[in-house]
Scaffold this active site. Structure first.
Site, mmCIF file in Angstrom:
data_model
loop_
_atom_site.group_PDB
_atom_site.id
_atom_site.type_symbol
_atom_site.label_atom_id
_atom_site.label_comp_id
_atom_site.label_asym_id
_atom_site.label_seq_id
_atom_site.Cartn_x
_atom_site.Cartn_y
_atom_site.Cartn_z
ATOM 1 N N GLY A 1 0.840 -1.183 0.000
ATOM 2 C CA GLY A 1 0.000 0.000 0.000
ATOM 3 C C GLY A 1 0.877 1.234 0.000
ATOM 4 N N GLN B 1 3.242 9.920 0.842
ATOM 5 C CA GLN B 1 4.506 9.196 1.045
ATOM 6 C C GLN B 1 5.493 9.392 -0.100
ATOM 7 O OE1 GLN B 1 2.406 5.317 2.166
ATOM 8 N NE2 GLN B 1 4.253 5.210 3.418
ATOM 9 N N CYS C 1 5.578 0.163 7.814
ATOM 10 C CA CYS C 1 5.263 1.302 6.950
ATOM 11 C C CYS C 1 6.518 1.655 6.164
ATOM 12 C CB CYS C 1 4.816 2.493 7.798
ATOM 13 S SG CYS C 1 4.367 3.933 6.829
ATOM 14 N N LEU C 2 6.353 1.876 4.869
ATOM 15 C CA LEU C 2 7.512 2.204 4.034
ATOM 16 C C LEU C 2 8.173 3.503 4.498
ATOM 17 C CD1 LEU C 2 6.109 1.241 0.522
ATOM 18 C CD2 LEU C 2 7.657 -0.081 1.959
ATOM 19 N N HIS D 1 -4.888 1.778 7.225
ATOM 20 C CA HIS D 1 -3.527 2.317 7.315
ATOM 21 C C HIS D 1 -3.327 3.448 6.301
ATOM 22 C CE1 HIS D 1 0.976 1.548 7.902
ATOM 23 N NE2 HIS D 1 0.951 2.312 6.813
ATOM 24 N N GLU D 2 -3.812 3.234 5.073
ATOM 25 C CA GLU D 2 -3.585 4.227 4.010
ATOM 26 C C GLU D 2 -4.486 5.449 4.173
ATOM 27 O OE1 GLU D 2 -0.955 3.837 2.437
ATOM 28 O OE2 GLU D 2 -0.643 1.721 2.873
ATOM 29 N N HIS E 1 -2.952 7.772 6.500
ATOM 30 C CA HIS E 1 -1.905 8.624 5.910
ATOM 31 C C HIS E 1 -2.504 9.922 5.366
ATOM 32 C CE1 HIS E 1 1.885 6.487 6.164
ATOM 33 N NE2 HIS E 1 1.413 5.388 5.613
#
Ligand code: ZN
Length: 186
Positions: free
Chosen positions: A46, A51, A104-105, A146-147, A150
């Site tokens: 994702g 990001q 998380c990236l 999660h997204e 963000h």
């Protein structure tokens, strides 16, 4: 298409809400294509536009397709489903929560245990700008939450109060997952 630089959690923009997308146009399509390439290059499941440094409410999610015959899965790479969501909103959520491990990236090297709604319904515009409504459960529901977080400037670590529920992993281990795997509920 191009792989873009991923913004890390020490950068203030990642903690600010993103703005709504006003126009679904060629510029947005280019962003989406770059996000897909960036997510895949990082082995993520994702990614939100913020990001890659674009404060607009766009998220992509790509998770393995759940099959009933999961026990029989062979060695070939699992089939995945790609979701592109513009201005996503969680409009319904189950009362039940599920605990799972997330990474998380934007926070390389760390994972943590986060409680998420077991099922959610998301409304958004799809890639072509048409309204979509998706009911999700399990891993897909977790990654959507999660997204969407963000887009609000919220990271998974913001949900964790107990420091014992967050820990470091070997470099590279967390990358397999932007929002990791489900654990059997316990
Ligand atoms: Zn993330």
């Amino acid at each position: 298409m191009a792989v873009r630089r991923i913004v890390y959690s020490n950068e203030p923009m990642l903690h600010e809400p993103s703005r709504r997308v006003r126009r679904v146009d060629a510029h947005l399509e280019e962003l989406i294509e770059d996000m897909i390439e960036t997510m895949r290059a990082a082995d993520g499941i994702g990614l939100a536009a913020i990001q890659v440094g674009v404060p607009e409410r766009v998220v992509i999610v790509e998770v393995p397709v759940l099959r009933d015959d999961e026990a029989d899965v062979s060695e070939e790479p699992p089939e995945t489903e790609l979701h592109v969501l513009i201005n996503p909103e969680i409009v319904e959520a189950s009362e039940e929560l599920t605990e799972g491990i997330e990474g998380c990236l934007s926070i390389p090297g760390w994972v943590g245990e986060v409680d998420r709604y077991t099922e959610v319904t998301v409304e958004a515009l799809g890639r072509e700008g048409r309204p979509v409504r998706i009911h999700a459960e399990g891993l897909l529901a977790r990654v959507f939450q999660h997204e969407v977080d963000h887009c609000e400037g919220v990271l998974f670590i913001d949900h964790i109060e107990d420091p014992e529920r967050i820990w470091s992993v070997e470099e590279g281990q967390e990358e397999a997952v932007e929002a990791a795997q489900e654990r059997p509920s316990d």
